[in-house]
Design a protein around this motif. Structure first.
Motif, PDB file in Angstrom:
ATOM      1  N   LEU A  90       0.815  -1.382  -0.077  1.00 46.16           N
ATOM      2  CA  LEU A  90       0.041   0.030   0.119  1.00 46.16           C
ATOM      3  C   LEU A  90       0.861   1.301   0.053  1.00 46.16           C
ATOM      4  O   LEU A  90       0.551   2.087  -0.832  1.00 46.16           O
ATOM      5  CB  LEU A  90      -0.789  -0.086   0.998  1.00 46.16           C
ATOM      6  N   SER A  91       1.969   1.021   0.680  1.00 46.77           N
ATOM      7  CA  SER A  91       2.869   2.399   0.955  1.00 46.77           C
ATOM      8  C   SER A  91       3.398   2.646  -0.347  1.00 46.77           C
ATOM      9  O   SER A  91       3.865   3.835  -0.721  1.00 46.77           O
ATOM     10  CB  SER A  91       3.808   2.041   1.762  1.00 46.77           C
ATOM     11  N   LEU A  92       3.299   1.799  -1.565  1.00 48.86           N
ATOM     12  CA  LEU A  92       4.089   2.098  -2.789  1.00 48.86           C
ATOM     13  C   LEU A  92       3.008   2.424  -3.840  1.00 48.86           C
ATOM     14  O   LEU A  92       3.545   2.654  -5.123  1.00 48.86           O
ATOM     15  CB  LEU A  92       4.708   0.487  -3.336  1.00 48.86           C
ATOM     16  N   THR A  93       1.803   2.671  -3.483  1.00 47.74           N
ATOM     17  CA  THR A  93       0.736   2.940  -4.246  1.00 47.74           C
ATOM     18  C   THR A  93       0.537   4.421  -4.175  1.00 47.74           C
ATOM     19  O   THR A  93       0.746   5.286  -3.418  1.00 47.74           O
ATOM     20  CB  THR A  93      -0.493   2.386  -4.289  1.00 47.74           C
ATOM     21  N   HIS A  94      -0.009   5.078  -5.274  1.00 50.35           N
ATOM     22  CA  HIS A  94      -0.694   6.338  -5.280  1.00 50.35           C
ATOM     23  C   HIS A  94      -2.201   6.562  -5.538  1.00 50.35           C
ATOM     24  O   HIS A  94      -2.696   5.831  -6.486  1.00 50.35           O
ATOM     25  CB  HIS A  94       0.285   7.305  -6.244  1.00 50.35           C
TER      26      HIS A  94
ATOM     27  N   LEU B  30      -0.178   1.533  -8.994  1.00 53.61           N
ATOM     28  CA  LEU B  30       0.967   0.568  -8.649  1.00 53.61           C
ATOM     29  C   LEU B  30       1.738   0.561  -9.933  1.00 53.61           C
ATOM     30  O   LEU B  30       1.358   0.125 -11.019  1.00 53.61           O
ATOM     31  CB  LEU B  30       0.763  -0.753  -8.089  1.00 53.61           C
ATOM     32  N   THR B  31       3.034   1.131  -9.754  1.00 48.76           N
ATOM     33  CA  THR B  31       3.977   1.224 -11.089  1.00 48.76           C
ATOM     34  C   THR B  31       4.877  -0.072 -11.086  1.00 48.76           C
ATOM     35  O   THR B  31       4.964  -0.982 -10.049  1.00 48.76           O
ATOM     36  CB  THR B  31       4.936   2.304 -11.102  1.00 48.76           C
TER      37      THR B  31
ATOM     38  N   HIS C  67      -3.800  -0.469 -12.150  1.00 47.58           N
ATOM     39  CA  HIS C  67      -4.655   0.397 -11.463  1.00 47.58           C
ATOM     40  C   HIS C  67      -5.737  -0.419 -10.754  1.00 47.58           C
ATOM     41  O   HIS C  67      -6.459  -1.465 -11.047  1.00 47.58           O
ATOM     42  CB  HIS C  67      -5.499   1.357 -12.333  1.00 47.58           C
ATOM     43  N   ILE C  68      -5.919  -0.407  -9.243  1.00 45.02           N
ATOM     44  CA  ILE C  68      -6.760  -0.964  -8.318  1.00 45.02           C
ATOM     45  C   ILE C  68      -8.068  -0.162  -8.105  1.00 45.02           C
ATOM     46  O   ILE C  68      -7.762   0.856  -7.624  1.00 45.02           O
ATOM     47  CB  ILE C  68      -5.985  -1.503  -7.263  1.00 45.02           C
TER      48      ILE C  68
END
Length: 214
Positions: free
Chosen positions: A20-24, A101-102, A45-46
């Motif tokens: 989660l910390s890696l997502t925007h 998430l990249t 994309h979630i």
């Protein structure tokens, strides 16, 4: 939210928190194009909230809808594994919030937790199998069979029974490869026979098992 998404199902809480910390988070107004067929991008994309349409444009410009996605679904998973252009376009058909998430972040996560890769690949394999079934249905089922298959695929269990998200007749036509008029005729006959009904939100309610033939 992440633990309810099939792609990350079964991951321990610490790993979910790290992921989660890696997502925007992003918000897209209705009508926004999130990704375009043929463009180079590398992000998953979630869907936290909203609804997306995944579609491709054929050689003659005809649009073919591959799927509609809602809360808990994800799109762009292939871009985490390769560096190829997008195979489809994604349109927000309602205001939509996503977690992005990249590929770079995903690779970093997998490097730290290589044991998580195999379960995620199994989920991706399941999606590919579903795509094979869709291709098979387009070549082997008649129009009614394809419409019935879309209704059953899109329907979710509710207290009132199986209910699809709101879809226009044109949406269904683009998913099954036929005219809007043909879809309208089929749905009208199913309503007359009591197999389906339309609720107050213009969603299709499947009241009983759909007939084998139209």
């Amino acid at each position: 939210m992440l633990k309810e998404i099939p792609l990350f199902e079964g991951l321990p809480e610490p790993q979910l928190a790290e992921l989660l910390s890696l997502t925007h988070e992003f918000t897209y107004p209705r009508g926004s194009i999130i990704t375009s067929q043929g463009e180079m991008s590398n992000s998953l994309h979630i869907i936290l909230e909203g609804r997306l349409k995944v579609f491709v444009n054929g050689s003659e410009g005809k649009q073919v809808v591959l799927s509609f996605l809602g809360t808990g679904d994800f799109v762009g998973e292939l871009s985490l594994l390769d560096n190829e252009p997008r195979s489809a376009s994604v349109l927000a058909v309602a205001k939509t919030r996503t977690l992005m998430l990249t590929q770079e972040s995903f690779n970093r996560f997998v490097d730290n937790h290589p044991e998580t890769l195999l379960p995620m690949l199994r989920v991706l394999a399941k999606r590919l199998r579903a795509l094979d079934e869709t291709i098979c249905s387009l070549s082997t089922l008649d129009v009614y069979g394809r419409v019935a298959r879309v209704l059953l695929q899109q329907a979710k269990e509710h207290d009132e029974g199986q209910i699809t998200p709101r879809m226009t007749h044109q949406d269904i036509a683009e998913m099954v490869g036929c005219s809007r008029e043909m879809v309208s005729r089929i749905l009208k006959d199913l309503r007359t026979g009591g197999y389906i009904s339309i609720d107050g939100q213009k969603r299709i309610v499947i009241n009983r098992k759909l007939p084998l033939r139209w």
